[in-house]
Design an enzyme around this catalytic site. Sequence first.
Site, PDB file in Angstrom:
ATOM      1  N   THR A  43       0.851  -1.188   0.000  1.00 26.61           N
ATOM      2  CA  THR A  43       0.000   0.000   0.000  1.00 26.61           C
ATOM      3  C   THR A  43       0.887   1.239   0.000  1.00 26.61           C
ATOM      4  O   THR A  43       2.078   1.171   0.312  1.00 26.61           O
ATOM      5  CB  THR A  43      -0.906   0.050   1.257  1.00 26.61           C
ATOM      6  OG1 THR A  43      -0.066   0.029   2.413  1.00 26.61           O
ATOM      7  CG2 THR A  43      -1.873  -1.112   1.284  1.00 26.61           C
ATOM      8  N   GLU A  91       8.118  14.782  11.425  1.00 26.50           N
ATOM      9  CA  GLU A  91       7.674  15.971  12.162  1.00 26.50           C
ATOM     10  C   GLU A  91       7.458  17.170  11.259  1.00 26.50           C
ATOM     11  O   GLU A  91       6.693  18.072  11.591  1.00 26.50           O
ATOM     12  CB  GLU A  91       8.704  16.308  13.252  1.00 26.50           C
ATOM     13  CG  GLU A  91       8.711  15.230  14.329  1.00 26.50           C
ATOM     14  CD  GLU A  91       9.584  15.563  15.510  1.00 26.50           C
ATOM     15  OE1 GLU A  91      10.444  16.453  15.394  1.00 26.50           O
ATOM     16  OE2 GLU A  91       9.396  14.902  16.547  1.00 26.50           O
ATOM     17  N   GLU A 140       9.238   0.477   1.123  1.00 28.08           N
ATOM     18  CA  GLU A 140      10.016  -0.719   0.745  1.00 28.08           C
ATOM     19  C   GLU A 140      10.519  -0.779  -0.693  1.00 28.08           C
ATOM     20  O   GLU A 140      11.498  -1.498  -0.976  1.00 28.08           O
ATOM     21  CB  GLU A 140       9.173  -1.990   1.012  1.00 28.08           C
ATOM     22  CG  GLU A 140       8.840  -2.266   2.466  1.00 28.08           C
ATOM     23  CD  GLU A 140       7.595  -1.546   2.979  1.00 28.08           C
ATOM     24  OE1 GLU A 140       6.855  -0.955   2.148  1.00 28.08           O
ATOM     25  OE2 GLU A 140       7.361  -1.537   4.196  1.00 28.08           O
ATOM     26  N   SER A 151      -3.821   3.400  -0.006  1.00 28.61           N
ATOM     27  CA  SER A 151      -4.574   3.134   1.229  1.00 28.61           C
ATOM     28  C   SER A 151      -4.972   4.427   1.925  1.00 28.61           C
ATOM     29  O   SER A 151      -5.869   4.434   2.763  1.00 28.61           O
ATOM     30  CB  SER A 151      -3.739   2.283   2.182  1.00 28.61           C
ATOM     31  OG  SER A 151      -2.541   2.963   2.512  1.00 28.61           O
ATOM     32  N   ASP A 152      -4.256   5.519   1.602  1.00 30.02           N
ATOM     33  CA  ASP A 152      -4.592   6.817   2.191  1.00 30.02           C
ATOM     34  C   ASP A 152      -4.101   7.907   1.245  1.00 30.02           C
ATOM     35  O   ASP A 152      -3.258   7.648   0.389  1.00 30.02           O
ATOM     36  CB  ASP A 152      -3.957   6.986   3.585  1.00 30.02           C
ATOM     37  CG  ASP A 152      -2.463   6.709   3.604  1.00 30.02           C
ATOM     38  OD1 ASP A 152      -2.096   5.529   3.432  1.00 30.02           O
ATOM     39  OD2 ASP A 152      -1.683   7.646   3.768  1.00 30.02           O
TER      40      ASP A 152
HETATM   41  N1  HPA Z   1       3.419   6.728   4.530  1.00 29.68           N
HETATM   42  C1  HPA Z   1       4.323   5.759   4.420  1.00 29.68           C
HETATM   43  N2  HPA Z   1       4.013   4.531   4.058  1.00 29.68           N
HETATM   44  C2  HPA Z   1       2.733   4.262   3.775  1.00 29.68           C
HETATM   45  C3  HPA Z   1       1.758   5.237   3.859  1.00 29.68           C
HETATM   46  C4  HPA Z   1       2.120   6.529   4.252  1.00 29.68           C
HETATM   47  O1  HPA Z   1       1.261   7.434   4.342  1.00 29.68           O
HETATM   48  N3  HPA Z   1       0.572   4.662   3.517  1.00 29.68           N
HETATM   49  C5  HPA Z   1       0.854   3.372   3.220  1.00 29.68           C
HETATM   50  N4  HPA Z   1       2.152   3.130   3.375  1.00 29.68           N
END
Ligand code: HPA
Length: 232
Positions: free
Chosen positions: A90, A162, A181, A203-204
Site C-alpha cells: 500500500t 515531524e 520498501e 490506502s490513504d
Molecule cells: N506513509 C508511508 N508509508 C505508507 C503510507 C504513508 O502514508 N501509507 C501506506 N504506506
Amino acid sequence: MSIHIEANRNDIAETVLISGDPLRAKYIASKMLTEVVCYNEVRGMLGYTGLYHGKRVSVQGTGMGIPSTAIYLHELIHEYDVKKIIRVGTCGAIQPDLVLGEIILAESAYTDSNTNLMYHHTMDYAPQASADLLQQARAVAHQLTIATRQGMVFSTDVFYGEDLNRWDPWIERGLLGIEMETSILYSLAAKNNIKALSILTVSDNIITKLFSSSKEREEVSIRMIQLALEIA
Ligand code: HPA
C-alpha cells in the site's frame, strides 16, 4: 534454512510475492493459491508456497520498512535462488486526484534511506522496476480491465515525520505515493540481476487526509493481488 526463514531450499518458488504485512501473505495464500504449504513462521513472518492456475508461486511477509525487507530479500535471493519478486503493498498518495483503492505501478523509487548509499558505494543510485515486468503488468491490467497509474514513488524510513511540508518537493516533482520498501526491492533486484516490480494500492491520501479501513484495504487489494499473480 536461512537465519530468518526456516524453509528448505526447494520449498520456495522462483517467483515470490512480498507483502509488508505477513497476514496479507496468509490471506493471499488462502484465497488465491491451491495446494498451499506454509514454509515459514519464524518471527511470525509467514511464508507460503502454492499454485496459481498451475503456476508455482510463493508469498512472503517482510515486515515494514527497508531494513526488515532487505533481510528477507537477501535471504530469498541468496539462499533460495529466487528470480522474480513482486511487491504487493500500500502507499499514501501525494497527488490530489489519486483515489483510495487506485493501483499504482511503481516505475522507480526515490528514498530518504541511507541504505541506498550503503549498498551503492555512497553513490545516489536510482532504483527502477524491471522494464519487461512493468510492461507485462500494464498489458495484463489492460486485458483484465484493471485501471492502473504508472509513476514514481518515494520509499521513506520515517512514517511519522515531524516536518508537515516534507512531501512538498516530491509532490512538485509529480511523484505518486509514499511507502517504505520499493527502493530496496529495486536496488537489490538490480544488483543481483533478478526481476522486480512493486504494485501498490492507495490506502490513504496524504493531501486529502482520507484513509481506508483495514477491511476496505483487504477488499481493494484483491485486484492488485490478481494482477501480481497473473505476471508471476
Ligand atoms: N506513509 C508511508 N508509508 C505508507 C503510507 C504513508 O502514508 N501509507 C501506506 N504506506
